[in-house]
Design an enzyme around this catalytic site. Structure first.
Site, PDB file in Angstrom:
ATOM      1  N   CYS A   2       0.826  -1.197   0.000  1.00 28.42           N
ATOM      2  CA  CYS A   2       0.000   0.000   0.000  1.00 28.42           C
ATOM      3  C   CYS A   2       0.866   1.255   0.000  1.00 28.42           C
ATOM      4  O   CYS A   2       2.075   1.190  -0.162  1.00 28.42           O
ATOM      5  CB  CYS A   2      -0.905   0.012   1.230  1.00 28.42           C
ATOM      6  SG  CYS A   2      -1.804  -1.523   1.490  1.00 28.42           S
ATOM      7  N   ARG A  50      -4.778   1.363  -0.573  1.00 26.43           N
ATOM      8  CA  ARG A  50      -4.604  -0.075  -0.435  1.00 26.43           C
ATOM      9  C   ARG A  50      -4.498  -0.801  -1.767  1.00 26.43           C
ATOM     10  O   ARG A  50      -5.297  -0.563  -2.680  1.00 26.43           O
ATOM     11  CB  ARG A  50      -5.777  -0.680   0.358  1.00 26.43           C
ATOM     12  CG  ARG A  50      -5.551  -2.164   0.673  1.00 26.43           C
ATOM     13  CD  ARG A  50      -6.695  -2.782   1.432  1.00 26.43           C
ATOM     14  NE  ARG A  50      -6.340  -4.164   1.810  1.00 26.43           N
ATOM     15  CZ  ARG A  50      -7.204  -5.120   2.028  1.00 26.43           C
ATOM     16  NH1 ARG A  50      -8.497  -4.874   1.950  1.00 26.43           N
ATOM     17  NH2 ARG A  50      -6.796  -6.344   2.351  1.00 26.43           N
ATOM     18  N   ILE A  53      -3.880  -7.689  -1.180  1.00 24.26           N
ATOM     19  CA  ILE A  53      -3.166  -8.944  -1.447  1.00 24.26           C
ATOM     20  C   ILE A  53      -3.627 -10.043  -0.489  1.00 24.26           C
ATOM     21  O   ILE A  53      -3.827 -11.186  -0.886  1.00 24.26           O
ATOM     22  CB  ILE A  53      -1.637  -8.752  -1.306  1.00 24.26           C
ATOM     23  CG1 ILE A  53      -1.143  -7.621  -2.238  1.00 24.26           C
ATOM     24  CG2 ILE A  53      -0.900 -10.056  -1.595  1.00 24.26           C
ATOM     25  CD1 ILE A  53      -1.226  -7.940  -3.714  1.00 24.26           C
ATOM     26  N   ASP A 100      -2.677  -9.421   8.110  1.00 20.97           N
ATOM     27  CA  ASP A 100      -1.427  -9.223   8.840  1.00 20.97           C
ATOM     28  C   ASP A 100      -1.404  -7.871   9.532  1.00 20.97           C
ATOM     29  O   ASP A 100      -0.652  -7.670  10.488  1.00 20.97           O
ATOM     30  CB  ASP A 100      -0.217  -9.403   7.918  1.00 20.97           C
ATOM     31  CG  ASP A 100      -0.233  -8.474   6.710  1.00 20.97           C
ATOM     32  OD1 ASP A 100      -1.317  -7.969   6.357  1.00 20.97           O
ATOM     33  OD2 ASP A 100       0.828  -8.292   6.090  1.00 20.97           O
ATOM     34  N   GLY A 363      14.250 -11.964  -7.726  1.00 21.97           N
ATOM     35  CA  GLY A 363      15.575 -12.417  -7.295  1.00 21.97           C
ATOM     36  C   GLY A 363      16.409 -11.338  -6.638  1.00 21.97           C
ATOM     37  O   GLY A 363      17.613 -11.530  -6.430  1.00 21.97           O
TER      38      GLY A 363
END
Length: 624
Positions: A2, A50, A53, A100, A363
């Site tokens: 966000c 926001r 996810i 979360d 990566g």
């Protein structure tokens, strides 16, 4: 993932203006197009955009914990939130969402500032504790998520991007002290920005704003190591690395939306795709950027990996004809000069992937974690080179350099690089690093800036000397690791990925940056990290064994852009040459000579010219 912003007036009777808070929040709409939210309590205002996810329905912010008078705005992901939620439930906490964000709030309730040490993830958050009347702001250990702040004495401002602060109406003053540092590194390291009165909260730090004061503290540091007792048991190291790496990927695949992976064709991203393919129950979406210039193109290797693991593969391209578009996009989204040209392909691959998915694994951090940069080979070579007789060490660089006059283009670039490596191997570490990170010969840069006639420019050599005063390591191989993990990773690599991904409303997750991996690999002996002159030995001996053998022996290419070739086209340098304002900062005649050398193929100044182009666009936009 966000965007956050906020205002705290130190005068408790001064109310927050709704329209200003909304303007600040709207300025970062690209970071969170799915929803917006606000919290205002007298002199305190918090704004949030926001990108959904996890917990798509109930994770909206600002989030309140009314029973404890706490409110949070938060940008990032806590990957171990499920485990932490279970731990907190056993302590008597109840949860009303599966997000979360609520885990962060309850963790703060239970552990206070120490909650930061419980999190495995990337974050920048602000918690308003009404009972204490204090604002607690935190940034993740490595610096994946940004947090900017400013204060005029009466008001404290913060945001995910500088544009939040400027949208408030805050008058930012350009910081010319940073000019030499920027033109050397191509970025400005924390806590500084290119503005005198706007700062970055450094990674691994938190701040508390209360009663008109701002206090900053460090909560995490790279582990202390005993350089004579580093980890050397190969089999144990391989086993621990592989476990931590796979677990990091598993945690980062937690998502309530469709996701994929960036696949460059190098070892790092390919290894991540290999493990993702083992874990996922359906083919992984992979995304690659290609170039017409084959010297920069790894798309064939990426396609080889994609076929090996049966991914849904997508290929896009970076094109020279879009040069002006790239320059404009980067100037807008970084808010300050940022000269790493790999921001161009990063933006393109983010844009391409965002059409299909909202989250990707990348990566990033592999080179820093695994000693993958050629500079680590250089440090090892320097130790060996110093064993030669003095006359050989002093004579070889000039002998090699004589041949460069007979070549141009790629052959000359190679000879120049060999000469530079030999010359630098004779020098002290900081001088060697200075030359290594410089995008232009330091003497040429000094001449370019000399006409400025200003004494307030912070010399980059002085900056580096001051930085290494706090370095706890003695071995120059580990000193380079320290520099990468503390400076170039957060302020270059991760800044690039954050701005370009968020400008396309897509979240990136980097398994190599799990703090458990970093703390473990920091303690591994350099002889195991680089066996002989083999870079990324540990990855090659473990996970990379799953990859097509061709990748194990492929030349390192990085994520570069053929800017040296682009700037041989006079059209691409005209705006820089004709920029009258840039003459206030650099010697225009010297600049044109450097451009001409690049156009003639005598020396590769492409990245430096790109950095100057970005700076020129910046000062034009802001009328400096």
């Amino acid at each position: 993932m966000c965007g956050i912003t906020g205002i705290l007036h130190h005068d408790k009777d001064r109310p927050i203006e709704n329209e200003i808070l909304k303007k600040m929040t709207d300025s970062i709409k690209h970071r969170g197009p799915d929803d917006e939210g606000y919290f205002i309590n007298r002199n305190l205002g918090l704004g949030h955009r926001r990108l959904s996810i996890i917990d798509l329905n109930d994770g909206n912010q600002p989030m309140h914990a009314k029973e404890s008078n706490l409110v949070i705005v938060y940008n990032g992901e806590i990957y171990n939130y499920i485990e932490l939620r279970e731990e907190l439930k056993k302590l008597g906490y109840r949860f009303s969402t599966n997000s979360d964000t609520e885990v962060i709030l309850k963790s703060y309730e239970e552990w206070g500032y120490d909650c930061q040490n419980k999190f495995n993830g990337m974050w920048a958050f602000a918690i308003w504790d009404k009972s204490k009347e204090e604002l607690f702001l935190s940034r993740d250990r490595i610096g994946e998520k940004p947090l900017f702040y400013a204060s005029d004495g009466n008001t404290f401002l913060f945001g995910s991007e500088i544009k939040c602060i400027s949208s408030y109406g805050f008058k930012a003053e350009i910081n010319e002290e940073m000019l030499e540092i920027y033109l050397t590194l191509s970025y400005v390291p924390a806590p500084n920005t290119f503005y005198k009165n706007i700062k970055k909260l450094p990674p691994g730090h938190f701040m508390v704003v209360k009663n008109g004061s701002v206090k900053i503290q460090q909560y995490w540091e790279l582990p202390q190591i005993n350089e004579s007792k580093m980890l050397t048991d190969k089999e144990e190291i391989y086993e621990n690395f592989e476990y931590l790496f796979k677990d990091s990927i598993r945690l980062r695949m937690r998502s309530d939306v469709q996701y994929g992976a960036f696949l460059s064709g190098g070892l790092d991203s390919s290894s991540i795709v290999a493990i993702m393919s083992e874990i996922s129950s359906y083919p992984v979406n992979t995304y690659t950027i290609g170039y017409d210039d084959k010297a920069f193109d790894e798309s064939d290797l990426a396609e080889l990996v994609a076929k090996s693991f049966n991914t849904n593969h997508h290929l896009g391209f970076v094109k020279e004809e879009d040069f002006e578009t790239y320059l404009e996009h980067i100037s807008h989204h970084f808010d300050e000069p940022f000269g790493d040209s790999s921001a161009i392909p990063t933006n393109q691959v983010c844009n391409y992937a965002s059409k299909d998915v909202k989250m990707v694994l990348t990566g990033d951090g592999g080179d820093e974690l695994l000693s993958g940069y050629t500079g680590y080979q250089g440090e090892k070579f320097a130790n060996h080179y110093k064993l030669l007789p003095t006359f050989l060490r002093n004579g070889l660089p000039n002998f090699i350099g004589q041949f460069s006059n007979y070549f141009s283009g790629k052959q000359r670039y190679k000879i120049n690089r060999i000469q530079n490596v030999l010359e630098d191997s004779n020098k002290p570490f900081v001088e060697r690093l200075h030359n290594k990170v410089s995008r232009v010969n330091p003497n040429d840069l000094e001449e370019l800036l000399r006409s400025n006639n200003k004494n307030n420019i912070y010399p980059v050599r002085e900056y580096l000397e001051n930085f290494f005063k706090d370095c706890p390591y003695n071995d120059e191989f580990y000193k380079l690791m320290y520099f990468h993990l503390k400076i170039s990773l957060p302020d270059d690599m991760l800044t690039k990925v954050d701005r370009m991904s968020m400008s396309n409303s897509i979240e990136t997750r980097a398994p190599f940056l799990d703090y458990r991996l970093i703390e473990f690999m920091t303690k591994v002996d350099k002889k195991i990290k680089m066996q002989g002159y083999q870079r990324k030995s540990i990855l090659k001996k473990t996970v990379a064994q799953k990859l097509p053998k061709k990748l194990l022996f492929a030349k390192k290419m990085g994520f570069g852009v053929p800017v040296r070739e682009w700037f041989k086209n006079k059209k691409n340098v005209e705006s820089l040459i004709n920029n009258s304002t840039i003459g206030n900062y650099v010697n225009q005649n010297k600049l044109e000579k450097l451009i001409q050398k690049n156009m003639e193929g005598k020396i590769d100044y492409g990245i430096f010219i790109w950095s100057l182009s970005v700076f020129g666009a910046f000062i034009n936009k802001h009328k400096y």
